[in-house]
Design a protein around this motif. Structure first.
Motif, PDB file in Angstrom:
ATOM      1  N   LYS A   3     -29.060 -38.904 -35.288  1.00  0.00           N
ATOM      2  CA  LYS A   3     -30.334 -39.355 -34.721  1.00  0.00           C
ATOM      3  C   LYS A   3     -31.361 -39.496 -35.834  1.00  0.00           C
ATOM      4  O   LYS A   3     -31.249 -38.898 -36.899  1.00  0.00           O
ATOM      5  CB  LYS A   3     -30.868 -38.338 -33.704  1.00  0.00           C
ATOM      6  CG  LYS A   3     -30.071 -38.190 -32.429  1.00  0.00           C
ATOM      7  CD  LYS A   3     -30.758 -37.180 -31.509  1.00  0.00           C
ATOM      8  CE  LYS A   3     -29.997 -36.993 -30.215  1.00  0.00           C
ATOM      9  NZ  LYS A   3     -30.691 -36.006 -29.321  1.00  0.00           N
ATOM     10  N   ILE A   5     -35.519 -38.954 -35.868  1.00  0.00           N
ATOM     11  CA  ILE A   5     -36.697 -38.499 -35.140  1.00  0.00           C
ATOM     12  C   ILE A   5     -37.896 -38.608 -36.075  1.00  0.00           C
ATOM     13  O   ILE A   5     -37.833 -38.191 -37.235  1.00  0.00           O
ATOM     14  CB  ILE A   5     -36.508 -37.057 -34.653  1.00  0.00           C
ATOM     15  CG1 ILE A   5     -35.346 -36.992 -33.652  1.00  0.00           C
ATOM     16  CG2 ILE A   5     -37.787 -36.506 -34.024  1.00  0.00           C
ATOM     17  CD1 ILE A   5     -34.942 -35.595 -33.244  1.00  0.00           C
ATOM     18  N   ILE A  31     -41.383 -46.403 -30.509  1.00  0.00           N
ATOM     19  CA  ILE A  31     -40.383 -46.577 -29.455  1.00  0.00           C
ATOM     20  C   ILE A  31     -39.780 -47.981 -29.519  1.00  0.00           C
ATOM     21  O   ILE A  31     -38.561 -48.152 -29.400  1.00  0.00           O
ATOM     22  CB  ILE A  31     -41.003 -46.289 -28.077  1.00  0.00           C
ATOM     23  CG1 ILE A  31     -41.374 -44.801 -27.982  1.00  0.00           C
ATOM     24  CG2 ILE A  31     -40.037 -46.668 -26.954  1.00  0.00           C
ATOM     25  CD1 ILE A  31     -42.100 -44.415 -26.712  1.00  0.00           C
ATOM     26  N   ASP A  36     -34.972 -42.346 -31.924  1.00  0.00           N
ATOM     27  CA  ASP A  36     -34.384 -41.472 -30.899  1.00  0.00           C
ATOM     28  C   ASP A  36     -35.382 -40.460 -30.348  1.00  0.00           C
ATOM     29  O   ASP A  36     -35.224 -39.981 -29.225  1.00  0.00           O
ATOM     30  CB  ASP A  36     -33.190 -40.705 -31.479  1.00  0.00           C
ATOM     31  CG  ASP A  36     -32.084 -41.647 -31.917  1.00  0.00           C
ATOM     32  OD1 ASP A  36     -31.505 -42.315 -31.047  1.00  0.00           O
ATOM     33  OD2 ASP A  36     -31.812 -41.711 -33.128  1.00  0.00           O
ATOM     34  N   GLY A  37     -36.363 -40.096 -31.145  1.00  0.00           N
ATOM     35  CA  GLY A  37     -37.295 -39.073 -30.694  1.00  0.00           C
ATOM     36  C   GLY A  37     -38.518 -39.014 -31.573  1.00  0.00           C
ATOM     37  O   GLY A  37     -38.601 -39.678 -32.622  1.00  0.00           O
ATOM     38  N   VAL A  70     -38.435 -41.450 -24.929  1.00  0.00           N
ATOM     39  CA  VAL A  70     -37.666 -40.872 -26.026  1.00  0.00           C
ATOM     40  C   VAL A  70     -37.749 -39.356 -25.936  1.00  0.00           C
ATOM     41  O   VAL A  70     -38.589 -38.801 -25.218  1.00  0.00           O
ATOM     42  CB  VAL A  70     -38.177 -41.331 -27.425  1.00  0.00           C
ATOM     43  CG1 VAL A  70     -37.946 -42.809 -27.650  1.00  0.00           C
ATOM     44  CG2 VAL A  70     -39.645 -40.954 -27.619  1.00  0.00           C
ATOM     45  N   GLU A  71     -36.895 -38.689 -26.680  1.00  0.00           N
ATOM     46  CA  GLU A  71     -36.917 -37.226 -26.772  1.00  0.00           C
ATOM     47  C   GLU A  71     -38.195 -36.774 -27.479  1.00  0.00           C
ATOM     48  O   GLU A  71     -38.659 -37.422 -28.420  1.00  0.00           O
ATOM     49  CB  GLU A  71     -35.696 -36.764 -27.564  1.00  0.00           C
ATOM     50  CG  GLU A  71     -35.602 -35.270 -27.801  1.00  0.00           C
ATOM     51  CD  GLU A  71     -34.416 -34.888 -28.658  1.00  0.00           C
ATOM     52  OE1 GLU A  71     -34.259 -33.684 -28.951  1.00  0.00           O
ATOM     53  OE2 GLU A  71     -33.635 -35.794 -29.048  1.00  0.00           O
ATOM     54  N   LEU A  72     -38.758 -35.664 -27.032  1.00  0.00           N
ATOM     55  CA  LEU A  72     -39.974 -35.135 -27.639  1.00  0.00           C
ATOM     56  C   LEU A  72     -39.764 -33.704 -28.136  1.00  0.00           C
ATOM     57  O   LEU A  72     -39.265 -32.849 -27.400  1.00  0.00           O
ATOM     58  CB  LEU A  72     -41.137 -35.149 -26.643  1.00  0.00           C
ATOM     59  CG  LEU A  72     -41.734 -36.513 -26.298  1.00  0.00           C
ATOM     60  CD1 LEU A  72     -42.810 -36.351 -25.227  1.00  0.00           C
ATOM     61  CD2 LEU A  72     -42.318 -37.190 -27.539  1.00  0.00           C
ATOM     62  N   LEU A  73     -40.165 -33.474 -29.387  1.00  0.00           N
ATOM     63  CA  LEU A  73     -40.238 -32.134 -29.956  1.00  0.00           C
ATOM     64  C   LEU A  73     -41.707 -31.829 -30.223  1.00  0.00           C
ATOM     65  O   LEU A  73     -42.498 -32.736 -30.494  1.00  0.00           O
ATOM     66  CB  LEU A  73     -39.443 -32.045 -31.252  1.00  0.00           C
ATOM     67  CG  LEU A  73     -37.979 -32.492 -31.221  1.00  0.00           C
ATOM     68  CD1 LEU A  73     -37.342 -32.316 -32.592  1.00  0.00           C
ATOM     69  CD2 LEU A  73     -37.206 -31.726 -30.172  1.00  0.00           C
ATOM     70  N   TYR A  96     -41.088 -30.972 -23.598  1.00  0.00           N
ATOM     71  CA  TYR A  96     -40.786 -30.831 -25.021  1.00  0.00           C
ATOM     72  C   TYR A  96     -39.798 -29.690 -25.268  1.00  0.00           C
ATOM     73  O   TYR A  96     -39.669 -28.771 -24.454  1.00  0.00           O
ATOM     74  CB  TYR A  96     -42.046 -30.459 -25.811  1.00  0.00           C
ATOM     75  CG  TYR A  96     -43.131 -31.488 -25.906  1.00  0.00           C
ATOM     76  CD1 TYR A  96     -43.232 -32.320 -27.006  1.00  0.00           C
ATOM     77  CD2 TYR A  96     -44.100 -31.589 -24.902  1.00  0.00           C
ATOM     78  CE1 TYR A  96     -44.268 -33.230 -27.119  1.00  0.00           C
ATOM     79  CE2 TYR A  96     -45.138 -32.506 -25.001  1.00  0.00           C
ATOM     80  CZ  TYR A  96     -45.222 -33.331 -26.115  1.00  0.00           C
ATOM     81  OH  TYR A  96     -46.252 -34.229 -26.215  1.00  0.00           O
TER      82      TYR A  96
END
Length: 239
Positions: A3, A5, A31, A36-37, A70-73, A96
């Protein structure tokens, strides 16, 4: 699967507060670029310039606007343990996974790092990423310490390893073999070394903020084992 990010920058207005319209443009750009994130309020996001309430408000805005695209951290590390815990627990409800930098300013040996993260992992309500950034903290989390932590806490699921050379990351991947643990490199030029390891998940690299389309194409080529295209795109990243 690898991925990419983005450790996204934060757009501020003239009053040094988050510019929400400006940040929406950045979100859409990333995006649309196929990432991916997004890691929100990491080091590139200038998290020390916001207090804990401002950070939580910004996380809420970001999650609502991204809306699952998308994935969130979330970068939730604070000087005070209580603030780190409260912010980490709050972001779970927003979708998250928190990523917590090791304590900065304080001198930390490996036993202290273990005690800190072990306590945090047992106090938080969900999964957790570690964040190792020696130039900013003055210490590095040893591979053996990471293995101890994940043996004791199944909710520690990964690491961002922002180190100057990939050797440390490679040793972490060796130390965690057999565990469901994902190791991301923190610098763009370590991507190929990262994914050559068992457990290497790719990169959380700042160049993806500028050229997301190159980065997403690189990850796609690597995952499809299109080596000619992988090397050509990686050459662009190296340049």
């Amino acid at each position: 699967m690898a991925k990419i990010i983005a450790p996204v920058v934060t757009i501020f207005n003239e009053e040094e507060k988050p510019d929400y319209a400006g940040n929406k443009k950045v979100i859409d750009f990333l995006i649309e670029g196929g990432l991916d994130g997004i890691l929100v309020l990491g080091s590139a996001g200038e998290f020390p310039d916001l207090n804990e309430q401002e950070r939580l408000d910004f996380f809420r805005f970001y999650a609502e606007y991204v809306n699952g695209r998308v994935e969130l951290l979330a970068g939730t590390g604070c000087i005070r343990y209580a603030d780190t815990l409260a912010l980490s627990n709050a972001v779970y409800e927003l979708g998250y996974t928190p990523m917590v930098i090791s304590p900065y300013y304080f001198e930390m040996d490996q036993e202290k790092l273990f005690v800190y993260y072990d306590r945090l992992a047992k106090d938080v309500k969900g999964d957790l990423y570690l964040y190792n950034f020696p130039p900013r903290t003055g210490h590095s989390i040893a591979p053996e310490t990471i293995r101890r932590l994940i043996d004791a806490n199944s909710n520690i699921i990964g690491l961002k390893d922002s180190v100057s050379t990939p050797g440390h990351t490679n040793m972490v991947c060796r130390a965690v073999e057999g565990k469901p643990f994902t190791v991301y490199s923190g610098f763009d030029d370590q991507f190929l070394s990262n994914i050559a390891n068992n457990g290497g998940g790719g990169c959380i690299g700042a160049l993806s903020i500028i050229v997301p389309e190159i980065w997403s194409s690189l990850v796609k080529a690597a995952n499809e084992k299109d080596f000619d295209r992988t090397f050509a795109l990686y050459h662009l990243i190296q340049k």
